[in-house]
Design a protein around this motif. Structure first.
Motif, PDB file in Angstrom:
ATOM      1  N   PHE A  22       2.362   5.797   0.145  1.00 33.10           N
ATOM      2  CA  PHE A  22       3.403   4.922   0.678  1.00 33.10           C
ATOM      3  C   PHE A  22       3.005   3.481   0.421  1.00 33.10           C
ATOM      4  CE2 PHE A  22       5.857   2.653   3.901  1.00 33.10           C
ATOM      5  CZ  PHE A  22       7.091   3.280   3.795  1.00 33.10           C
ATOM      6  N   ASP A  23       3.936   2.704  -0.143  1.00 33.36           N
ATOM      7  CA  ASP A  23       3.686   1.295  -0.399  1.00 33.36           C
ATOM      8  C   ASP A  23       4.964   0.495  -0.128  1.00 33.36           C
ATOM      9  OD1 ASP A  23       5.341   1.779  -2.603  1.00 33.36           O
ATOM     10  OD2 ASP A  23       3.711   1.676  -4.061  1.00 33.36           O
ATOM     11  N   GLU A  24       4.918  -0.793  -0.439  1.00 39.55           N
ATOM     12  CA  GLU A  24       6.065  -1.659  -0.168  1.00 39.55           C
ATOM     13  C   GLU A  24       7.306  -1.244  -0.949  1.00 39.55           C
ATOM     14  OE1 GLU A  24       3.001  -2.703  -0.707  1.00 39.55           O
ATOM     15  OE2 GLU A  24       2.459  -3.956   1.009  1.00 39.55           O
ATOM     16  N   VAL A  48      13.746  -1.212  10.843  1.00 41.44           N
ATOM     17  CA  VAL A  48      12.418  -1.825  10.762  1.00 41.44           C
ATOM     18  C   VAL A  48      11.440  -0.773  10.260  1.00 41.44           C
ATOM     19  CG1 VAL A  48      10.578  -3.049  11.976  1.00 41.44           C
ATOM     20  CG2 VAL A  48      12.949  -3.302  12.749  1.00 41.44           C
ATOM     21  N   ILE A  49      10.740  -1.113   9.182  1.00 45.20           N
ATOM     22  CA  ILE A  49       9.695  -0.235   8.654  1.00 45.20           C
ATOM     23  C   ILE A  49       8.379  -0.998   8.726  1.00 45.20           C
ATOM     24  CG2 ILE A  49       8.876   1.092   6.665  1.00 45.20           C
ATOM     25  CD1 ILE A  49      11.838   1.288   5.774  1.00 45.20           C
ATOM     26  N   ARG A  50       7.396  -0.337   9.331  1.00 47.99           N
ATOM     27  CA  ARG A  50       6.078  -0.953   9.495  1.00 47.99           C
ATOM     28  C   ARG A  50       5.006  -0.101   8.829  1.00 47.99           C
ATOM     29  NH1 ARG A  50       5.456  -4.456  14.428  1.00 47.99           N
ATOM     30  NH2 ARG A  50       7.535  -4.696  15.310  1.00 47.99           N
ATOM     31  N   ARG A  51       4.063  -0.773   8.229  1.00 46.08           N
ATOM     32  CA  ARG A  51       2.817  -0.132   7.811  1.00 46.08           C
ATOM     33  C   ARG A  51       1.754  -0.738   8.709  1.00 46.08           C
ATOM     34  NH1 ARG A  51       1.434  -0.668   1.838  1.00 46.08           N
ATOM     35  NH2 ARG A  51       0.757  -2.709   2.534  1.00 46.08           N
ATOM     36  N   GLY A  52       1.195   0.104   9.585  1.00 45.09           N
ATOM     37  CA  GLY A  52       0.367  -0.444  10.653  1.00 45.09           C
ATOM     38  C   GLY A  52       1.250  -1.310  11.528  1.00 45.09           C
ATOM     39  N   GLU A  53       0.822  -2.505  11.779  1.00 44.74           N
ATOM     40  CA  GLU A  53       1.650  -3.440  12.548  1.00 44.74           C
ATOM     41  C   GLU A  53       2.427  -4.404  11.657  1.00 44.74           C
ATOM     42  OE1 GLU A  53       2.332  -3.414  15.863  1.00 44.74           O
ATOM     43  OE2 GLU A  53       1.204  -1.537  15.828  1.00 44.74           O
ATOM     44  N   ASP A  54       2.206  -4.326  10.346  1.00 42.95           N
ATOM     45  CA  ASP A  54       2.896  -5.211   9.414  1.00 42.95           C
ATOM     46  C   ASP A  54       4.320  -4.715   9.161  1.00 42.95           C
ATOM     47  OD1 ASP A  54       0.582  -6.711   9.106  1.00 42.95           O
ATOM     48  OD2 ASP A  54      -0.059  -5.602   7.329  1.00 42.95           O
ATOM     49  N   ILE A  55       5.283  -5.610   9.286  1.00 49.52           N
ATOM     50  CA  ILE A  55       6.671  -5.283   8.968  1.00 49.52           C
ATOM     51  C   ILE A  55       6.829  -5.399   7.454  1.00 49.52           C
ATOM     52  CG2 ILE A  55       9.084  -5.952   9.226  1.00 49.52           C
ATOM     53  CD1 ILE A  55       8.352  -6.933  12.067  1.00 49.52           C
ATOM     54  N   VAL A  56       7.184  -4.277   6.812  1.00 53.01           N
ATOM     55  CA  VAL A  56       7.346  -4.272   5.357  1.00 53.01           C
ATOM     56  C   VAL A  56       8.817  -4.160   4.949  1.00 53.01           C
ATOM     57  CG1 VAL A  56       5.001  -3.499   4.839  1.00 53.01           C
ATOM     58  CG2 VAL A  56       6.797  -1.799   5.228  1.00 53.01           C
ATOM     59  N   PHE A  57       9.696  -3.905   5.924  1.00 50.18           N
ATOM     60  CA  PHE A  57      11.142  -3.930   5.687  1.00 50.18           C
ATOM     61  C   PHE A  57      11.821  -4.223   7.013  1.00 50.18           C
ATOM     62  CE2 PHE A  57      15.434  -2.318   5.480  1.00 50.18           C
ATOM     63  CZ  PHE A  57      15.839  -2.605   4.185  1.00 50.18           C
ATOM     64  N   LEU A  58      12.770  -5.158   6.975  1.00 42.60           N
ATOM     65  CA  LEU A  58      13.559  -5.487   8.166  1.00 42.60           C
ATOM     66  C   LEU A  58      14.957  -5.863   7.724  1.00 42.60           C
ATOM     67  CD1 LEU A  58      14.012  -6.256  11.163  1.00 42.60           C
ATOM     68  CD2 LEU A  58      13.047  -8.490  10.614  1.00 42.60           C
ATOM     69  N   HIS A  59      15.933  -5.184   8.322  1.00 39.33           N
ATOM     70  CA  HIS A  59      17.324  -5.531   8.036  1.00 39.33           C
ATOM     71  C   HIS A  59      18.148  -5.336   9.305  1.00 39.33           C
ATOM     72  CE1 HIS A  59      20.967  -6.201   5.816  1.00 39.33           C
ATOM     73  NE2 HIS A  59      21.484  -5.084   6.293  1.00 39.33           N
ATOM     74  N   PRO A 119       7.334   8.657  12.746  1.00 42.07           N
ATOM     75  CA  PRO A 119       6.057   8.295  12.106  1.00 42.07           C
ATOM     76  C   PRO A 119       6.136   8.429  10.590  1.00 42.07           C
ATOM     77  CG  PRO A 119       5.885  10.451  13.174  1.00 42.07           C
ATOM     78  CD  PRO A 119       7.244   9.899  13.518  1.00 42.07           C
ATOM     79  N   ILE A 120       5.557   7.474   9.900  1.00 35.46           N
ATOM     80  CA  ILE A 120       5.379   7.593   8.457  1.00 35.46           C
ATOM     81  C   ILE A 120       3.975   8.148   8.254  1.00 35.46           C
ATOM     82  CG2 ILE A 120       5.139   6.369   6.262  1.00 35.46           C
ATOM     83  CD1 ILE A 120       7.180   4.325   7.365  1.00 35.46           C
TER      84      ILE A 120
END
Length: 163
Positions: A22-24, A48-59, A119-120
């Motif tokens: 899984f990546d950006e 909202v998609i997060r990897r860890g606590e980082d938001i990698v997609f938001l709309h 969960p991802i």
């Protein structure tokens, strides 16, 4: 509602919807697939998609409010803590007649045990993030997420759908 039957289906979804990596770029593809589905159905959601606590997609689609982003944050907190979909946690709480505030002393301001966050998971790595939808009734939020994950991962959406 047959809680046990529904929880079995949710467990199957969680066991099946696992990424090889899984990546950006995948985050973007997933977020866009969810946005297209919601738009086609005339639904307004925040994704909202997060990897860890980082938001990698938001709309945030037209028709949503900042409250939807806050719901997404609170659902994410539940999934991060419990490592299960927020809808599964919601059903367990409803079945047991106690919310996470009662069971674990968690503040409702920061933990929403309502469906819509999943969960991802990555094979051989475990849970690495979450995908959250907010704006629909909780079961519909969950179903949208699962349909988008199934599509992206090449699984039969109907086989994974809730009854």
């Amino acid at each position: 509602m047959d809680f046990e039957h529904e929880l079995e289906k949710l467990a199957r979804q969680e066991e099946t919807l696992i990424f090889p990596a899984f990546d950006e770029d995948l985050a973007w593809q997933l977020g866009e697939a969810l946005r297209v589905r919601a738009r086609a159905a005339g639904q307004a959601v925040t994704i909202v998609i997060r990897r860890g606590e980082d938001i990698v997609f938001l709309h945030a689609m037209p028709g949503t409010t900042p409250a939807n982003a806050d719901w997404a944050r609170r659902k994410h907190n539940v999934v991060t803590l419990m490592q299960r979909s927020s809808y599964a946690v919601s059903l367990e709480c409803r079945r047991d007649g106690k919310g996470l505030d009662e069971k674990m002393g968690l503040p409702l301001r920061d933990y929403a045990w309502h469906g819509g966050c999943f969960p991802i998971r990555v094979a051989a790595a475990g849970m690495i993030g979450t995908v959250t939808v907010s704006g629909l009734p909780q079961r519909a939020d969950h179903e949208l997420v699962v349909a988008g994950l199934a599509q992206l991962l090449g699984h039969d959406e109907a086989a994974l759908a809730l009854d």
